[in-house]
Design a protein around this motif. Structure first.
Motif, PDB file in Angstrom:
ATOM      1  N   ALA A   1      32.393  53.779  66.624  1.00 23.37           N
ATOM      2  CA  ALA A   1      32.083  52.377  66.014  1.00 23.37           C
ATOM      3  C   ALA A   1      32.204  51.200  66.811  1.00 23.37           C
ATOM      4  CB  ALA A   1      32.827  52.353  64.479  1.00 23.37           C
ATOM      5  N   LYS A   2      33.230  51.511  67.947  1.00 31.24           N
ATOM      6  CA  LYS A   2      33.609  50.459  68.708  1.00 31.24           C
ATOM      7  C   LYS A   2      34.680  49.288  67.780  1.00 31.24           C
ATOM      8  CE  LYS A   2      29.719  50.700  72.030  1.00 31.24           C
ATOM      9  NZ  LYS A   2      29.385  51.905  71.715  1.00 31.24           N
ATOM     10  N   VAL A   3      35.620  50.023  67.532  1.00 34.12           N
ATOM     11  CA  VAL A   3      36.588  49.149  66.634  1.00 34.12           C
ATOM     12  C   VAL A   3      37.979  49.498  67.063  1.00 34.12           C
ATOM     13  CG1 VAL A   3      34.937  48.755  64.736  1.00 34.12           C
ATOM     14  CG2 VAL A   3      36.766  50.389  64.696  1.00 34.12           C
ATOM     15  N   SER A   4      38.981  48.762  66.765  1.00 32.14           N
ATOM     16  CA  SER A   4      40.283  48.855  67.254  1.00 32.14           C
ATOM     17  C   SER A   4      40.732  49.838  66.042  1.00 32.14           C
ATOM     18  CB  SER A   4      41.103  47.721  67.588  1.00 32.14           C
ATOM     19  OG  SER A   4      41.319  47.278  66.208  1.00 32.14           O
ATOM     20  N   VAL A   5      41.754  50.430  66.448  1.00 28.26           N
ATOM     21  CA  VAL A   5      42.674  51.255  65.384  1.00 28.26           C
ATOM     22  C   VAL A   5      42.907  50.493  64.144  1.00 28.26           C
ATOM     23  CG1 VAL A   5      44.661  52.572  65.069  1.00 28.26           C
ATOM     24  CG2 VAL A   5      43.623  53.037  67.246  1.00 28.26           C
ATOM     25  N   GLU A   6      43.397  49.418  64.450  1.00 29.74           N
ATOM     26  CA  GLU A   6      43.733  48.343  63.544  1.00 29.74           C
ATOM     27  C   GLU A   6      42.784  48.054  62.481  1.00 29.74           C
ATOM     28  OE1 GLU A   6      46.967  48.236  66.404  1.00 29.74           O
ATOM     29  OE2 GLU A   6      44.665  47.975  66.526  1.00 29.74           O
ATOM     30  N   GLU A   7      41.520  47.825  63.136  1.00 35.42           N
ATOM     31  CA  GLU A   7      40.338  47.459  62.376  1.00 35.42           C
ATOM     32  C   GLU A   7      39.858  48.576  61.522  1.00 35.42           C
ATOM     33  OE1 GLU A   7      38.277  44.141  65.484  1.00 35.42           O
ATOM     34  OE2 GLU A   7      38.142  46.159  65.834  1.00 35.42           O
ATOM     35  N   GLY A   8      40.055  49.751  62.356  1.00 35.64           N
ATOM     36  CA  GLY A   8      39.278  50.654  61.650  1.00 35.64           C
ATOM     37  C   GLY A   8      40.385  51.247  60.435  1.00 35.64           C
ATOM     38  N   MET A   9      41.555  51.329  60.783  1.00 35.69           N
ATOM     39  CA  MET A   9      42.313  51.667  59.570  1.00 35.69           C
ATOM     40  C   MET A   9      42.151  50.875  58.537  1.00 35.69           C
ATOM     41  SD  MET A   9      43.740  54.732  60.070  1.00 35.69           S
ATOM     42  CE  MET A   9      44.411  54.636  58.670  1.00 35.69           C
TER      43      MET A   9
ATOM     44  N   HIS B   1      49.055  56.553  63.095  1.00 38.32           N
ATOM     45  CA  HIS B   1      50.068  56.935  62.009  1.00 38.32           C
ATOM     46  C   HIS B   1      50.929  55.652  61.837  1.00 38.32           C
ATOM     47  CE1 HIS B   1      49.716  61.084  60.295  1.00 38.32           C
ATOM     48  NE2 HIS B   1      49.080  61.255  61.221  1.00 38.32           N
ATOM     49  N   LYS B   2      51.246  54.914  63.039  1.00 36.60           N
ATOM     50  CA  LYS B   2      52.143  53.861  62.913  1.00 36.60           C
ATOM     51  C   LYS B   2      51.151  52.759  62.493  1.00 36.60           C
ATOM     52  CE  LYS B   2      54.572  50.648  65.975  1.00 36.60           C
ATOM     53  NZ  LYS B   2      55.064  50.331  67.437  1.00 36.60           N
ATOM     54  N   VAL B   3      49.905  52.399  62.583  1.00 34.68           N
ATOM     55  CA  VAL B   3      49.266  51.323  62.279  1.00 34.68           C
ATOM     56  C   VAL B   3      49.008  51.664  60.623  1.00 34.68           C
ATOM     57  CG1 VAL B   3      46.879  50.680  62.251  1.00 34.68           C
ATOM     58  CG2 VAL B   3      47.999  50.909  64.245  1.00 34.68           C
ATOM     59  N   ALA B   4      48.691  52.901  60.194  1.00 38.35           N
ATOM     60  CA  ALA B   4      48.506  53.234  58.786  1.00 38.35           C
ATOM     61  C   ALA B   4      49.858  52.933  57.951  1.00 38.35           C
ATOM     62  CB  ALA B   4      48.341  54.919  58.570  1.00 38.35           C
ATOM     63  N   HIS B   5      50.975  53.099  58.597  1.00 40.73           N
ATOM     64  CA  HIS B   5      52.281  52.776  58.023  1.00 40.73           C
ATOM     65  C   HIS B   5      52.408  51.366  57.869  1.00 40.73           C
ATOM     66  CE1 HIS B   5      54.269  56.736  59.612  1.00 40.73           C
ATOM     67  NE2 HIS B   5      53.357  56.883  58.729  1.00 40.73           N
TER      68      HIS B   5
END
Length: 381
Positions: free
Chosen positions: A166-174, A215-219
């Motif tokens: 999707a060409k999104v960052s981990v932060e954007e996707g989560m 996992h860190k971003v999810a937290h």
């Protein structure tokens, strides 16, 4: 076991290094990586089990947790070719696998209408044509049908591919998936973090650093997650400790992990079938060392469909305080790899009996370990 009994047990240990570790455990001091390796190399099964049980009972008494859950596996078609996997089918052979539509998955959810399940667990292969938008629509549909159902879904392997596609960052996707209804993450896909091992068994999927970042971003978004480790294949004890140490470090930073789940390598129908599986002695040793080393993880789970019912009971004397849930017979990831349970389903009454047979206290929980019902005080419904 009380502290006096612990002290007597520790006097039976002749190795000075193990005796020192025993004292650190008693005083709730953190073990070093070298001490973790030493536990594997020198600790007898009986001593390790007694130490781990001491810690388990200090944290939880006899309480043993389970939840009422079911699984959805959207597809077993996968772009990756992990050598230990007996479950996935490459996209080139997609006719040998399955791919469920959103409506088919909603039909699975509807099967549990009126039942006291609290969680749906969604994991599967990495299908090249199933996008982040598809899964967001699935999450929204489940929440619309049953808002109270906790959705635990998608390993970092699945998520990393979704985000890159999707060409999104981990932060954007989560953030997008969380706002669509994703409540927490399972622990799968961790395998072994060590690059030298990962290169040999699963070189083409997200690496250890990527797994930890997701996992860190999810937290950071306020979500909780689980953590796993695949053991008993080509890794050494130092790789296991390194893996647990990285998880322990992230837990220090975020506090977002619910539980740690060691997963036994099974050798049926995969590219690593030439390897022998670990013995039950090694399995119990793994649980015990995990309980002693993972001091900031409140819970240690044994996945009963993988171990089998009798071995899951045994694990409750080696530091384990959770044996997962009622599951249902739709989960194929471990049964296809040769797990002990080929039809992994237990009723609540059966799970309660399983726990009570080994003199433990069955407690139903939700995904975040909020206690729902203590079955030592009430009858099974």
């Amino acid at each position: 076991m009380n502290e006096n009994q612990f002290d007597r047990l520790n006097t039976l240990v002749t190795d000075r290094e193990l005796k020192k570790i025993g004292q650190k455990i008693l005083q709730e001091e953190r073990l070093t990586p070298d001490e973790g390796i030493l536990l594997f190399e020198k600790g007898s099964l009986s001593w390790l089990g007694a130490m781990a049980n001491f810690v388990r009972e200090r944290k939880h008494g006899n309480k043993t947790y389970f939840n009422r859950n079911f699984h959805i596996e959207p597809t077993n078609i996968c772009v990756f070719s992990c050598k230990f996997c007996s479950y996935s089918k490459l996209y080139a052979h997609k006719e040998e696998g399955w791919e469920l539509s959103i409506e088919q998955m909603l039909d699975i959810v509807r099967k549990y209408d009126g039942q006291q399940v609290t969680e749906v667990h969604i994991v599967g292969g990495v299908h090249p044509k199933l996008t982040i938008t598809f899964f967001a629509d699935l999450l929204k549909a489940i929440k619309a049908h049953r808002p109270d159902l906790h959705i635990k879904g998608f390993t970092p392997v699945e998520l990393d591919y979704m985000f890159r596609k999707a060409k999104v960052s981990v932060e954007e996707g989560m953030k997008f998936l969380h706002e669509s209804g994703l409540d927490s993450l399972p622990g799968g896909g961790a395998e072994i973090f060590s690059p030298e091992i990962r290169e040999q068994i699963c070189s083409d999927k997200v690496d250890g650093e990527g797994w930890l970042k997701i996992h860190k971003v999810a937290h950071q978004l306020g979500m909780h997650s689980n953590a796993t480790m695949l053991y008993g294949h080509i890794e050494k004890y130092r790789h296991r400790i390194d893996h647990m140490d990285k998880l322990r470090g992230l837990q220090d930073e975020t506090g977002g992990f619910n539980t740690f789940i060691p997963l036994k390598f099974r050798n049926k129908d995969n590219e690593m079938s030439y390897l022998d599986e670990s013995s039950i002695v090694e399995d119990m040793k793994m649980y015990a060392v995990a309980r002693l080393y993972m001091d900031n993880f409140q819970h240690l789970k044994a996945y009963w469909p993988m171990l089998g019912r009798n071995n899951a009971q045994l694990s409750l004397s080696f530091g384990v305080n959770d044996i997962d849930g009622t599951i249902d017979d739709s989960t194929k990831i471990y049964s296809m790899a040769g797990s002990e349970e080929q039809n992994p389903s237990m009723s609540t009454a059966q799970l309660v009996q399983l726990i009570q047979q080994v003199k433990r206290q069955p407690v139903e929980r939700d995904t975040l370990y909020k206690e729902i019902k203590d079955y030592s005080l009430q009858n099974v419904e």
